[in-house]
Design a protein around this motif. Structure first.
Motif, PDB file in Angstrom:
ATOM      1  N   SER A   1     -46.702  23.577  18.748  1.00 51.17           N
ATOM      2  CA  SER A   1     -45.507  22.781  19.031  1.00 51.17           C
ATOM      3  C   SER A   1     -44.596  23.530  20.002  1.00 51.17           C
ATOM      4  CB  SER A   1     -44.743  22.477  17.737  1.00 51.17           C
ATOM      5  OG  SER A   1     -45.472  21.603  16.909  1.00 51.17           O
TER       6      SER A   1
ATOM      7  N   ASN B   1     -44.811  15.683  13.176  1.00 55.62           N
ATOM      8  CA  ASN B   1     -45.195  16.707  12.204  1.00 55.62           C
ATOM      9  C   ASN B   1     -44.940  16.257  10.774  1.00 55.62           C
ATOM     10  OD1 ASN B   1     -46.212  18.725  13.921  1.00 55.62           O
ATOM     11  ND2 ASN B   1     -44.177  19.502  14.362  1.00 55.62           N
TER      12      ASN B   1
ATOM     13  N   SER C   1     -39.646  22.036  12.351  1.00 54.75           N
ATOM     14  CA  SER C   1     -39.709  21.205  13.561  1.00 54.75           C
ATOM     15  C   SER C   1     -38.319  20.981  14.139  1.00 54.75           C
ATOM     16  CB  SER C   1     -40.359  19.859  13.241  1.00 54.75           C
ATOM     17  OG  SER C   1     -41.663  20.034  12.764  1.00 54.75           O
TER      18      SER C   1
ATOM     19  N   VAL D   1     -41.900  15.571  18.024  1.00 52.96           N
ATOM     20  CA  VAL D   1     -42.112  16.825  17.293  1.00 52.96           C
ATOM     21  C   VAL D   1     -41.749  16.667  15.818  1.00 52.96           C
ATOM     22  CG1 VAL D   1     -41.453  19.259  17.108  1.00 52.96           C
ATOM     23  CG2 VAL D   1     -41.720  18.213  19.373  1.00 52.96           C
TER      24      VAL D   1
ATOM     25  N   LEU E   1     -46.877  25.629  14.270  1.00 52.27           N
ATOM     26  CA  LEU E   1     -45.622  25.764  15.009  1.00 52.27           C
ATOM     27  C   LEU E   1     -45.823  26.358  16.402  1.00 52.27           C
ATOM     28  CD1 LEU E   1     -42.733  25.042  14.237  1.00 52.27           C
ATOM     29  CD2 LEU E   1     -42.384  27.418  13.616  1.00 52.27           C
TER      30      LEU E   1
END
Length: 179
Positions: free
Chosen positions: A66, A88, A156, A84, A63
């Motif tokens: 991201s 993911n 996400s 994203v 995370l």
């Protein structure tokens, strides 16, 4: 001689970050504050949802990577919501399927990561941290497909929502909109 030395320094400086763009301090602070606030909101919410549902897994380890894309590079195609969230999630699904099919981690890890890249290409959702999601799943021996949806997809989604609110409140356009 002095001129040659200066040119050599310039040339090798490239390999020490010389190709990185100059970023004003205000933008650095905006990105760092956004990542902190966004990650705190996501992690707090995910932990609460995990406790509510009785699940131990509430955190997606990649995370932070991201968050770098969403908060520091909100204009990047690889930071957009579809990239994203779908990147993911599909990578987690591929990693879980791979660990079910290939018992040997030494083979499963590169297979999961490379197949997740293929999946992201096919779905047009390239997101570099997602390849790490596939590796994390194999390394952690995650066997439940539920993991791809919670925490991966939910984390996400929460990150993208936090990024959208923060970026737009601080004058950055996120997500990208078609012209």
């Amino acid at each position: 001689m002095r001129h040659q030395f200066r040119n050599s320094i310039k040339r090798y400086f490239f390999y020490l970050g010389g190709d990185q763009p100059q970023v004003p301090w205000i933008e650095r602070i905006r990105s760092v504050a956004g990542a902190f606030i966004g990650l705190m909101l996501v992690l707090t919410t995910a932990k609460f949802l995990g406790e509510l549902s009785g699940l131990d897994e509430w955190l997606m380890a990649s995370l932070g990577a991201s968050a770098l894309l969403v908060f520091a590079l909100p204009g990047s195609p690889m930071a957009q919501p579809w990239a994203v969230i779908a990147g993911n999630t599909v990578s987690a699904l591929i990693g879980i399927a791979t660990i079910h099919l290939v018992g040997e981690p030494l083979l499963a890890m590169p297979l999961a990561a490379s197949l997740s890249i293929l999946g992201m290409f096919i779905l047009r959702c390239l997101h570099p941290p997602a390849a790490a999601v596939a590796l994390i799943v194999v390394l952690g021996h995650v066997m439940h497909f539920r993991y791809a949806f919670f925490p991966v997809m939910v984390d996400s989604l929460l990150l993208v929502l936090a990024g959208a609110v923060y970026s737009n409140l601080t004058g950055k356009r996120y997500p990208n909109r078609p012209n």
